[in-house]
Design a protein around this motif. Structure first.
Motif, short mmCIF file in Angstrom:
data_model
loop_
_atom_site.label_atom_id
_atom_site.label_comp_id
_atom_site.label_asym_id
_atom_site.label_seq_id
_atom_site.Cartn_x
_atom_site.Cartn_y
_atom_site.Cartn_z
N GLN A 181 0.83 -1.21 0.00
CA GLN A 181 0.00 0.00 0.00
C GLN A 181 0.86 1.26 0.00
N GLY A 182 1.96 1.22 0.75
CA GLY A 182 2.81 2.42 0.89
C GLY A 182 3.72 2.67 -0.30
N LYS A 184 2.74 2.02 -3.66
CA LYS A 184 2.01 2.03 -4.94
C LYS A 184 2.34 3.28 -5.74
N MET A 185 2.39 3.13 -7.06
CA MET A 185 2.80 4.25 -7.91
C MET A 185 1.70 4.62 -8.91
N CYS A 186 1.82 5.80 -9.48
CA CYS A 186 0.85 6.22 -10.50
C CYS A 186 1.10 5.43 -11.78
N GLY A 187 0.12 5.44 -12.69
CA GLY A 187 0.19 4.65 -13.92
C GLY A 187 1.45 4.92 -14.74
N LYS A 188 1.82 6.18 -14.84
CA LYS A 188 2.97 6.58 -15.65
C LYS A 188 4.26 5.99 -15.08
N GLU A 189 4.39 6.13 -13.76
CA GLU A 189 5.58 5.64 -13.06
C GLU A 189 5.64 4.10 -13.16
N PHE A 190 4.48 3.47 -12.98
CA PHE A 190 4.42 2.00 -13.06
C PHE A 190 4.86 1.51 -14.44
N ASN A 191 4.38 2.16 -15.48
CA ASN A 191 4.75 1.76 -16.85
C ASN A 191 6.26 1.86 -17.07
N LYS A 192 6.87 2.91 -16.51
CA LYS A 192 8.33 3.09 -16.62
C LYS A 192 9.04 1.92 -15.95
N VAL A 193 8.59 1.58 -14.73
CA VAL A 193 9.21 0.49 -13.96
C VAL A 193 9.04 -0.83 -14.70
N PHE A 194 7.84 -1.05 -15.24
CA PHE A 194 7.57 -2.31 -15.96
C PHE A 194 8.53 -2.45 -17.14
N LEU A 255 0.97 -3.17 -7.71
CA LEU A 255 1.89 -2.01 -7.62
C LEU A 255 1.29 -0.67 -8.03
N CYS A 256 0.12 -0.70 -8.65
CA CYS A 256 -0.43 0.55 -9.19
C CYS A 256 -1.52 1.11 -8.28
N ALA A 257 -1.42 2.38 -7.97
CA ALA A 257 -2.44 3.02 -7.12
C ALA A 257 -3.73 3.16 -7.93
#
Length: 260
Positions: A181-182, A184-194, A255-257
């Motif tokens: 929960q602590g 979790k990232m926004c969609g844009k950030e998550f896509n970068k990480v992926f 991982l995504c908020a």
């Protein structure tokens, strides 16, 4: 009033829900800190007023949480100590023994891969659990269970359950999704990480790539994630995968908020 319900010898499902909402005053899905201390105090008072002894489970609960201001409990922990009629919450919990089993079950019932379990999918999930346990049931009971589950776990009232909402069926200490929960990232950030950890650009993450991603997350978020729990995190998250291939949609559930 919730305090009056605490005096009951047996509490109905709707009274149980009232008690839950009363003490989870900030609506975050847990009773914690002052909320928990208030609950314990009022439970003791209510039982005394009604001339009822504390059950062994209540005593153990008060001993465990009474002096612990950092403790938090989920809805299932509350169900374990209150004498709720037909305690189907505990029954469903018994059928889902671990986070890993829960994730596999989730994947099986989110049939359209929407990232949510909608009413019909939830009904099928509950029906199969009842069959698995050889519990006879009528359709009207199944409808009631489905409706009650939605009322209990659908925190944003959208008529469907997200993975994190549904995971509240797990005991707090076994619910590793809470740890994420602590972080979790926004969609844009998550896509970068992926994209960064999908090293071969296959469009999915395999077990080794997930291992590297989680190690990185643990390093950056030591407060929330424990590097020693890495095998547990990995096992649970891989249970969402499609034969060892973890696609973007599935990993985003962890991982995504939520972006409402």
């Amino acid at each position: 009033m919730a305090e009056t319900h605490l005096q009951g010898v047996e509490i109905s499902a709707s009274q149980f829900l009232e008690i839950w909402h009363h003490y989870d005053s900030d609506g975050n899905g847990f009773i914690e800190g002052t909320e928990l201390q208030n609950f314990i105090e009022e439970l003791l008072q209510a039982r005394r007023k009604a001339g009822l002894e504390l059950s062994d489970k209540m005593k153990a609960f008060v001993d465990q949480y009474g002096q612990n201001s950092d403790a938090k409990i989920g809805i299932v922990e509350l169900a374990q100590i209150l004498p709720t009629e037909e305690n189907f919450l505990l029954f469903f919990r018994q059928q889902l023994k671990s986070s890993e089993e829960f994730m596999q079950t989730w994947r099986r019932y989110d049939t359209d891969h929407s990232g949510f379990i909608e009413t019909d999918e939830l009904k099928n999930f509950l029906k199969d659990l009842l069959k698995k346990a050889n519990k006879p049931f009528e359709d009207s009971k199944l409808d009631e269970y489905t409706h009650t589950m939605l009322r209990m776990f659908d925190t944003n009232n959208d008529g469907k359950l997200g993975l994190t909402e549904m995971a509240r069926l797990l005991p707090v200490q076994e619910n590793f999704l809470l740890k994420f929960q602590g972080v979790k990232m926004c969609g844009k950030e998550f896509n970068k990480v992926f994209e960064l950890f999908d090293k071969d650009g296959s469009g999915y993450i395999d077990e080794n790539e997930l291992d590297a991603l989680l190690k990185d997350l643990c390093e950056k978020n030591k407060k929330d994630l424990d590097i020693n729990s890495l095998p547990t995190y990995k096992k649970g998250i891989m249970a969402l995968s499609d034969g060892g291939k973890l696609y973007r949609t599935e990993l985003s559930l962890v991982l995504c908020a939520d972006e409402n």
